[in-house]
Structures are given as C-alpha cells and as structure tokens.
Design a protein around this motif. Sequence first.
Motif, PDB file in Angstrom:
ATOM      1  N   ALA A 214      35.867  31.429  27.585  1.00 14.99           N
ATOM      2  CA  ALA A 214      36.130  30.406  28.593  1.00 14.99           C
ATOM      3  C   ALA A 214      36.829  31.004  29.799  1.00 14.99           C
ATOM      4  O   ALA A 214      36.554  30.624  30.941  1.00 14.99           O
ATOM      5  CB  ALA A 214      36.982  29.294  27.982  1.00 14.99           C
ATOM      6  N   LEU A 215      37.704  31.971  29.540  1.00 13.51           N
ATOM      7  CA  LEU A 215      38.420  32.590  30.649  1.00 13.51           C
ATOM      8  C   LEU A 215      37.493  33.397  31.543  1.00 13.51           C
ATOM      9  O   LEU A 215      37.696  33.475  32.756  1.00 13.51           O
ATOM     10  CB  LEU A 215      39.523  33.513  30.110  1.00 13.51           C
ATOM     11  CG  LEU A 215      40.642  32.787  29.374  1.00 13.51           C
ATOM     12  CD1 LEU A 215      41.675  33.786  28.920  1.00 13.51           C
ATOM     13  CD2 LEU A 215      41.275  31.748  30.275  1.00 13.51           C
ATOM     14  N   MET A 216      36.473  33.983  30.929  1.00 14.34           N
ATOM     15  CA  MET A 216      35.532  34.775  31.715  1.00 14.34           C
ATOM     16  C   MET A 216      34.883  33.920  32.792  1.00 14.34           C
ATOM     17  O   MET A 216      34.461  34.419  33.830  1.00 14.34           O
ATOM     18  CB  MET A 216      34.422  35.363  30.820  1.00 14.34           C
ATOM     19  CG  MET A 216      34.864  36.473  29.920  1.00 14.34           C
ATOM     20  SD  MET A 216      35.232  38.005  30.783  1.00 14.34           S
ATOM     21  CE  MET A 216      33.610  38.476  31.371  1.00 14.34           C
TER      22      MET A 216
ATOM     23  N   GLN B  18      33.160  32.883  40.682  1.00 16.16           N
ATOM     24  CA  GLN B  18      32.721  33.621  41.849  1.00 16.16           C
ATOM     25  C   GLN B  18      31.823  34.736  41.367  1.00 16.16           C
ATOM     26  O   GLN B  18      32.031  35.283  40.299  1.00 16.16           O
ATOM     27  CB  GLN B  18      33.911  34.248  42.560  1.00 16.16           C
ATOM     28  CG  GLN B  18      34.877  33.212  43.096  1.00 16.16           C
ATOM     29  CD  GLN B  18      36.104  33.894  43.647  1.00 16.16           C
ATOM     30  OE1 GLN B  18      35.996  34.995  44.180  1.00 16.16           O
ATOM     31  NE2 GLN B  18      37.257  33.279  43.510  1.00 16.16           N
ATOM     32  N   GLU B  19      30.831  35.049  42.154  1.00 16.28           N
ATOM     33  CA  GLU B  19      29.981  36.180  41.817  1.00 16.28           C
ATOM     34  C   GLU B  19      30.888  37.410  41.801  1.00 16.28           C
ATOM     35  O   GLU B  19      31.528  37.716  42.789  1.00 16.28           O
ATOM     36  CB  GLU B  19      28.889  36.319  42.881  1.00 16.28           C
ATOM     37  CG  GLU B  19      27.905  37.400  42.602  1.00 16.28           C
ATOM     38  CD  GLU B  19      26.648  36.844  41.909  1.00 16.28           C
ATOM     39  OE1 GLU B  19      26.403  35.632  42.024  1.00 16.28           O
ATOM     40  OE2 GLU B  19      25.938  37.622  41.294  1.00 16.28           O
ATOM     41  N   PRO B  20      30.953  38.109  40.716  1.00 17.10           N
ATOM     42  CA  PRO B  20      31.866  39.262  40.658  1.00 17.10           C
ATOM     43  C   PRO B  20      31.491  40.284  41.715  1.00 17.10           C
ATOM     44  O   PRO B  20      30.324  40.527  41.970  1.00 17.10           O
ATOM     45  CB  PRO B  20      31.641  39.843  39.274  1.00 17.10           C
ATOM     46  CG  PRO B  20      30.795  38.866  38.547  1.00 17.10           C
ATOM     47  CD  PRO B  20      30.140  37.957  39.531  1.00 17.10           C
TER      48      PRO B  20
ATOM     49  N   LEU C 284      30.759  42.876  35.079  1.00 20.63           N
ATOM     50  CA  LEU C 284      31.108  41.842  34.112  1.00 20.63           C
ATOM     51  C   LEU C 284      31.638  42.472  32.830  1.00 20.63           C
ATOM     52  O   LEU C 284      32.595  41.978  32.229  1.00 20.63           O
ATOM     53  CB  LEU C 284      29.887  40.972  33.785  1.00 20.63           C
ATOM     54  CG  LEU C 284      29.372  40.061  34.889  1.00 20.63           C
ATOM     55  CD1 LEU C 284      28.187  39.261  34.388  1.00 20.63           C
ATOM     56  CD2 LEU C 284      30.460  39.131  35.372  1.00 20.63           C
ATOM     57  N   ALA C 285      31.004  43.562  32.423  1.00 21.02           N
ATOM     58  CA  ALA C 285      31.454  44.227  31.201  1.00 21.02           C
ATOM     59  C   ALA C 285      32.868  44.747  31.380  1.00 21.02           C
ATOM     60  O   ALA C 285      33.698  44.656  30.465  1.00 21.02           O
ATOM     61  CB  ALA C 285      30.493  45.348  30.837  1.00 21.02           C
ATOM     62  N   GLU C 286      33.159  45.281  32.548  1.00 20.00           N
ATOM     63  CA  GLU C 286      34.527  45.777  32.781  1.00 20.00           C
ATOM     64  C   GLU C 286      35.520  44.644  32.676  1.00 20.00           C
ATOM     65  O   GLU C 286      36.591  44.780  32.087  1.00 20.00           O
ATOM     66  CB  GLU C 286      34.617  46.418  34.174  1.00 20.00           C
ATOM     67  CG  GLU C 286      34.172  47.857  34.216  1.00 20.00           C
ATOM     68  CD  GLU C 286      33.957  48.344  35.638  1.00 20.00           C
ATOM     69  OE1 GLU C 286      33.167  49.288  35.803  1.00 20.00           O
ATOM     70  OE2 GLU C 286      34.569  47.765  36.572  1.00 20.00           O
TER      71      GLU C 286
ATOM     72  N   LEU D 170      30.248  38.126  27.905  1.00 21.97           N
ATOM     73  CA  LEU D 170      29.348  38.310  29.036  1.00 21.97           C
ATOM     74  C   LEU D 170      28.641  36.998  29.393  1.00 21.97           C
ATOM     75  O   LEU D 170      28.441  36.686  30.554  1.00 21.97           O
ATOM     76  CB  LEU D 170      28.325  39.405  28.731  1.00 21.97           C
ATOM     77  CG  LEU D 170      28.887  40.825  28.688  1.00 21.97           C
ATOM     78  CD1 LEU D 170      27.853  41.803  28.170  1.00 21.97           C
ATOM     79  CD2 LEU D 170      29.384  41.248  30.060  1.00 21.97           C
ATOM     80  N   VAL D 171      28.270  36.241  28.375  1.00 23.66           N
ATOM     81  CA  VAL D 171      27.644  34.944  28.635  1.00 23.66           C
ATOM     82  C   VAL D 171      28.651  34.014  29.287  1.00 23.66           C
ATOM     83  O   VAL D 171      28.306  33.213  30.156  1.00 23.66           O
ATOM     84  CB  VAL D 171      27.092  34.315  27.340  1.00 23.66           C
ATOM     85  CG1 VAL D 171      26.599  32.906  27.593  1.00 23.66           C
ATOM     86  CG2 VAL D 171      25.972  35.163  26.788  1.00 23.66           C
ATOM     87  N   GLY D 172      29.909  34.170  28.901  1.00 31.09           N
ATOM     88  CA  GLY D 172      30.937  33.282  29.431  1.00 31.09           C
ATOM     89  C   GLY D 172      31.133  33.412  30.921  1.00 31.09           C
ATOM     90  O   GLY D 172      31.617  32.486  31.576  1.00 31.09           O
ATOM     91  N   ALA D 173      30.728  34.548  31.481  1.00 30.65           N
ATOM     92  CA  ALA D 173      31.055  34.816  32.886  1.00 30.65           C
ATOM     93  C   ALA D 173      30.348  33.898  33.869  1.00 30.65           C
ATOM     94  O   ALA D 173      30.402  34.117  35.052  1.00 30.65           O
ATOM     95  CB  ALA D 173      30.758  36.268  33.229  1.00 30.65           C
ATOM     96  N   GLY D 174      29.649  32.894  33.381  1.00 23.37           N
ATOM     97  CA  GLY D 174      29.165  31.887  34.298  1.00 23.37           C
ATOM     98  C   GLY D 174      27.814  32.200  34.915  1.00 23.37           C
ATOM     99  O   GLY D 174      27.364  33.335  34.885  1.00 23.37           O
ATOM    100  N   PRO D 175      27.133  31.202  35.454  1.00 22.74           N
ATOM    101  CA  PRO D 175      25.792  31.417  35.992  1.00 22.74           C
ATOM    102  C   PRO D 175      25.813  32.454  37.106  1.00 22.74           C
ATOM    103  O   PRO D 175      26.649  32.403  37.993  1.00 22.74           O
ATOM    104  CB  PRO D 175      25.393  30.051  36.550  1.00 22.74           C
ATOM    105  CG  PRO D 175      26.339  29.087  35.965  1.00 22.74           C
ATOM    106  CD  PRO D 175      27.596  29.829  35.663  1.00 22.74           C
TER     107      PRO D 175
END
Lengths: 340, 321, 295
Positions: B232-234, B9-11, B195-197, B167-172
């Motif tokens: 992966a969890l991100m 989901q978009e954070p 995302l950093a948080e 940060l890259v892991g957080a998905g498109p």
Amino acid sequence: MSAGLLYYLSGLAILLGINLIAIWGLDLQFGLAGINNFAYVVFQAAGGYAAALVALKPARAYGSFETYVGGFNLPFPLPLIAATLTGALLAVPIGLIAMRRLRADYQAMAMLVLSLIATGVANAQTGLVNGPTGLALIPRPLAGTLAVSPLGYNWIFLGLTAVCCALAWWVARGISRSPFGRLLRAVRESESAVAALGRNPDMLRMRVLIAGGALAGLSGGLLVEYVTAWGPASWLYPETFLFFTALIVGGKGNLAGGALGAFLVPIVIIEATRHLPAFGYPGLIDSLDWVVIGACLLVFLWFRPNGLLPERKRVPGRPGGEPAGPGVRAALAGWRAGPR
Amino acid sequence: MAGGAAVTQEPGAAATPAVAQAPAVAQAAGAARDPAAAQHPARDPAAAQHRAQDPATAQDPAPAQDPATLLHVEGLACHFGGVHAVQDATFLVRRGTITGLIGPNGAGKSTVINLISGRTRPLRGSVLFDGVQIAGLRPHEVARHGIVRTFQQANVFGGLTVLENLLVGAGPWRGERLSAALGRRRTWSGTERELAERAWEVLGRFGLTDIANSYAAALSGGQRRLVELMRALMARPKLLLLDEPMAGVSPPLAVTIAQRLEELRDTGMTMLMVEHELRLVERLCDPVVVMAQGAVLAEGSMAELRSNPEVIGAYLGGGRG
Amino acid sequence: MTLLLSVLIFGIYSAALLAIGAVGFTLQFGVTNVLNLAYGSILTACIFAEYGVTGRSTNIWVAMAVGAAAGALLSLLIGHVVVGAFIRRGATGFGIAMVTIAISLMVQFSLEAIQGPYILAYSASTHATMDIGGVVLSSGQLTTIVVAVLAMLAVHLLLRATRLGLAMRATAADASLTRSCGVSPARTRVVAWLVSGALCGLCGVLLGLGEGSFSATTGSDFFITLAAAAVLGGIGQPYGAMLGALIIGIVGQAAAAVISPSYKTIAAWIILIAVLLLRPQGILAEYAAGRELVA
C-alpha cells in the motif's frame, strides 16, 4: 527415410505447431490470468471459419453444394489475418460474459454453455457455415502458384507454421515477462487487491482474452488451411479440455510447460495411439484416447496440479525465472484459487 | 492512465518530462508530505469536545471546504438484505492524522471502509475526498484518487513474490499496458528498475529484505500483513484505509506495525484505521470516531470519549480504558 | 389451437422429464456445494446400465428401478469418493469443476467405447395412447408425467417431513452450523449424493425410453438443459428446480414449434446464459442469498 514417412512426420510437426499456438494462447488466459475459459475452442473455430470464408469463393462458384456466408476468395495471407482478427474480436462479447463476477465453477459452466450454444447454432443455421456438414475444399495458401510435390508443399506449410509459432512465442513471452503479465497474475491471485491498487480487473481480463483469442484464431486459421475442411464436429466442446489437459500436464504459466503439454497430449496420446495395432472396431481407439485424456487430467489434478514444468518464480536478474522451489504448491495451486 | 488524480506520481517524473502530470496532484502530494501539515491545527480540543457532545453539528458545511480536512463522510448509508448495516455515518478525517474508527461488533465499521473504498455501493450519502465527490465510484476509481485500503484478512498476491507484490503496489503506470508488453523492453525497463529500487528501500525500512523473493503465500500471517502494508505504501496514497491491521497479529508484531504507522504519520500520511485493540487505538489514533448500530456516536480523543456517557454505554462498558 | 395445446402438453411432458433430473442436480448442489458437471455422464451411464440389464425390450418399472439404483451407486462413487477426496484435500470452486469435467470425459467416452458402432434402441411396441383434444401422448410419456409428480411429492415429503430432510435443508443453509447441532454433514452429504443419483438415473432411463434410442452423448446435452432449469428456478432450491423445469419445458416446446426443432435445446441454453448474466441466483433466490455465487 522414405518420402511417405517424411510426409507423415512433417504433417505431425505442422499439427504440433498449430497446437503450440493454441495452447500458448490458452496459457495467457488461463495460466497467467486465471480465466476459466471453457469456451476456448470457439475462438479457434471462429478463426478457422474466418479463414475459410475469406479464402473460399462464393458458394455459387462451387455449384452451391454448400451454403455459407462470405466467400471473398482473397489470397494468402489475408485469410490468416482475418482468422487472427476474428479470434481477437470474439473476445469482446465472450469477455463481457466472462467478466460477470460469478463464482469460479459457475463461470466455468457459463463458458461451457456458450461453447454448446455456438455448436448448436452452427449446426442449426445451415446458411451460415453449411451446418453439420461443414465447409470443404478450402483453398490452401499459395497452393495454386507453387508447383511442388505434396511433400514439398508440406515443408512450405511447416515453414509457415514455424513462423507463426515464433510470432506466438514472441507475443506470449513478451506478455509473460512484462509488467502487464505481472498484473495479470495479480488479477489471478486477488482481483479485489488489484482494484484497491487502482487498476480495473475487468479491462485487464478483457485485454488478455483478446490477446489469447488472437492466438487461438491464428491457430484455427492455420488448421483450416492445412486440413482444408472444417465443420462443427471438428470443434466440439471436449477439444477445449484437450488444451486444458495439455496445460495442466505440461505446466501452466510456463511456455516450456505449454510446449511440453502440446507435445505430450495432442501428439503423443492422439497420434501415437493411432499406430497401435488396430483392435476392436474403427473408432474405438479414438474413444479410448479421450478416456486416457480424462484420466491424465484427473491424475495430474491430484498429484501435480502445477504440471511437469510449473510456473517459474520471477526473481530480479533472471528473466527466465528460477524453479519455484518450496512453497510452490501452496502458492501456485491457482486451480484452487478464485477471485476474492 | 496518468490522469488528473493518479495514485502515484510516475517515478522519476522530474527526469521524464514526457510524463504528463496534473499540477493538482503534485500540489496535493506535496501538501501531504509537508511536515507543517501534520502540526496543522487539526485538533482543536474545544471543537472536538463540541462535536463529541453533539454529533449533529458535525454536519457543519464549513469542514468540506476546510483545507485541513482530507475526507468528509456525510450521511452515508447502505443495507444488506434488509438490514441497515450503516444508517448514517458522518465524520471527518483531517490531514496528517491517524483517525481511529472503533465500535462494538456489528457497528458497521468495516462497512464504512467498504463504502469509502467503493467495494459497497452506498444507498445515500456523500464522501468528499480532497474536495472531490467519490461516493458510488468503483474500487479502482476510488484508488486512483489516492485512497488505498488494506483488508481484514491480509489480501496479498500469494502466487507472486513479495517483491512482485510491491511492484504491483506502485500504482498504475504506462509501462504496464498491453502495448508496452508487446513493444520494446527499453520503454519500460528503466522505470521498472526505479520501482524495484523503491521497493527494496521499503523492504529495508521494514527490515524484510530477506523475504523479498519468497512467495507471499508461503509467508506467515503476520508477514503477509506487513507485505500488504508495504504494498500500500508503494502506491504513495494520500489516504490509507486500514481495516483491522492488528487482527490476529502477535503482540510484538503489533508493536512493530504500530511503530511503522507512527513513522508514516510523522511523514505526513493520513490514515483511517478500524481497530478493536483499544490500547493500540489510544497509542496511535487521534481523533477517534465511535460507531454503534450503523451510526456515528461520537468523535474526539480517547480521553474525551472515555468520559462520554453514550460511548461508555454503547461500547466501553463501564469505564475501562 | 391444437398447436397451443400441443405446446402446452408436450411442454408439460418435457418439464416432467427435466424436473426429475433438475431436482436431483439442485438438491445435491444445495447440500454439498459441488457443481457436478459429470451429472450428464451419470445420466447416460444409467441408460446404458439399464439397457445392459434388460436389453431391447424392457418393462418401464424395472427400467426405473435399475436406473435409480445404478444412478445412486455411481453418484456416490463419483461424488463422495472421488470428488470428496479432492475436497478433503482442499480443492475449491474451479478445481472441482475441472475434476468433474475429467470424470465426465472418462465416463462418456468409456460409454462411447462400449457402444461402438452399434445403434442402441428400444424395440418399438404398441403402446396404449391417450388423446387429449387432438394431441396424442404415449403411455410412456404419461407414465413419465405421473412418475415426475410422484417423485416431486416424495422429495417434498423427504425434505419437510423427515429428520433426514431437515438435516439436508440445514446443511444446505449452513453446513458448519449443523455440525454443532449434532447433525453429521458427511452423512447428510452421502444421502444427498444417493438421492440425487437415484433421481438422475430415473430421469435417464425415462429419457432413453422416451426418445426410443440413445447414445453416449444423450446425457451431456440434456444435462445442460436440466441445469438451465435448476439455475433458472434458483440453484440449491428443489422447488425452484420444479418451477424452472416447467418454464423451460414449455418455452422449449414453443421455440421448437415456432422457430425450428433444434432450437428446443438452444433456447434453454440461452435462457441459462441470460440467467447467469442477469440474475445468477435464479427466481427463488433463497439458497443463494447467503452464498457467494457472485464472487
């Protein structure tokens, strides 16, 4: 300072600016994204030809002593815009070839062959861009409308180059510091992991090829408009390695490194040696320049593959990053990494 | 980018109505997080026994529509250079479980993971993920449906820091486009901060905040595995494919990883795990799928499998647990 | 009809010349797994070396001997000593490609510096010629074809009938496995560099003599053509290189005849790109089957 010396220095500064744009463009593709674009000079060449063919009048107007396509005789800044667009568009067919998942050295060879094919076709199809003789008498931007001395015109052109450099710097810096830039570096490190996280590595590489290609095209357009002549001899495949050497010596993945390399390699090595007391036959020094460039490349690949100013480590709170520190050699020896 | 089946989901989506969000994603994500789903009657001992004894009946069409089933692999096959690496893989993964995938060397377990994740093209067969056919899709397309995998050899971004990896892991997300890079920083810096948080929070959960700014390449093998897992969890996946997460890992670190995986399962995450270390499989996985020679041999809990003569013959080699 | 015959016969001559170089290139790649982009500059250096030794008028057999020896030595120095040092340090793939590029720049431009403004050519002498149905071949060209056939036979015998050849084939197939069989991969690699260098030098002098004149760039253009032959036939596979050379030789001649002479090389290069795009393992894909040429 005499006018002659000022003229020479301003010309040097223009060349430095043009090389800066080209080298930053390659840094986006190679330093950031890890694309082994051994055909980079073709992007610059295409930009140069585009600017020339847009700025020149049709061949008949010059008495047809040259044969080429186009000749639209459009004024500044259209030739430069055409150059930039051409460089960007060329990225599409070349990217489709670069995206074929070949082993890194194979891919490098494929790109090299592309460069050779481009030179071969330009030479063979004389109706295209006047074959081996090349194009001459390319009009300079605003040359007719400004009544200034040659030195004055140089300053103006230098100003134009500086503006384009600032633009290139803004683009390269923006990409480098952005999430897109981070993604490019991730593709450089491991494209399989990038794909496993939902992004298409091929599309990412295509985008950076376009961005870098645009910069290369711009640099080509400026170069052509400054030297007013352009032929296949100006963009032989070793020129690509001039840019690569600049990056490897100065530091890839680092704009300041690219700038340092742009100063040391094309300017110091090429220009400075021009002023050595002439020895041997004319042209000997040019050949030796290239031997020195090859040697620099080898030496740096052995001792400092990351360059004099290596890529900086990005940490939160410091947009400019911080010095890479211990672990840099292992981490950043991108030249030895290949996609997994 | 924020398609119908985004990886994450978009954070801050609730605060940014401009972000398009397909309702199905929100629903599915909610279902995966719902603790009730974990207590779902996913493990009907009788049915499992039945399946363990007769693999053929596992091709019951009903499981495809069964909402408890997240992944339904059926008849999957592929070959490498004349050798059938996987001949006929058919099994289920139910929501909220850590399903194990075990078998002797060369059974085709990693290949099945590659087939599901899209790294290898299947010759035939179907992979239904949450009701959607994903067989034959390319890896990034599979990932966008909500499946994230780890690799046998920890596949981290060596030249990026641990924080950047996460940060890259957080998905498109929208801010990572080229247009965003050339535009105003403000359009993406807010989301980047969020995302950093989240990344720091994950690092804290794993107790690894001190390596956040180290290059991933400078870490030890075990730390790299943890980075890969955190990354992966991100992505907030619906299904996590783990390819031998404990391979070559020191015993205390393996225990740590096992604890983290249990915590994840308790929050409702579904996992499919290939693993050789049977004690860990016993601790973590239920049910367990056994493969041998490219086909699924049996499915059930470790206790059931241990008493299954076929399984013993093919793999456990004489009753040792 | 004479056009067809001419294309065929000169195609065979081209193929012969290409085969010698392509087999050397592919043999070395097969054993050492190094894509040696400096191969072309070694080729040129051997022509220069031979010219330096014998001068304008030269005996073809002496030339071949000098060329082969120079090639073997230079190849060993570049391949085993320099590139080998980088490999032992952990360089892979692209890094090695950059190293070989750097070396080729140094070699090629050193030769250019040595050449200076002079045109280097062999003195024309009245050669015996042979007329085949209207197509005239010089004795030099005939010799090239004969030498190529002999060289192919020699390589075939080396690989199939000697222990050394067996070791080379084994190392090409799986280097780590051969170590456990008591074969020293390092020694095998040294032999591969020497043999491929000799073939490279042989090809170079025959090219120089065939063209009549040469310059510092002669080898680099020709190298891509022979690389095309090697890749087309199946890289790492000597028989593939022979097949590829035959195809490229004839197709190149046809392109020159039908389109224009400059397309002789362009056609070969386009074939190379097409192969790399569509089927990088080449026609005889034996070698590539176990390797990751496609990442």
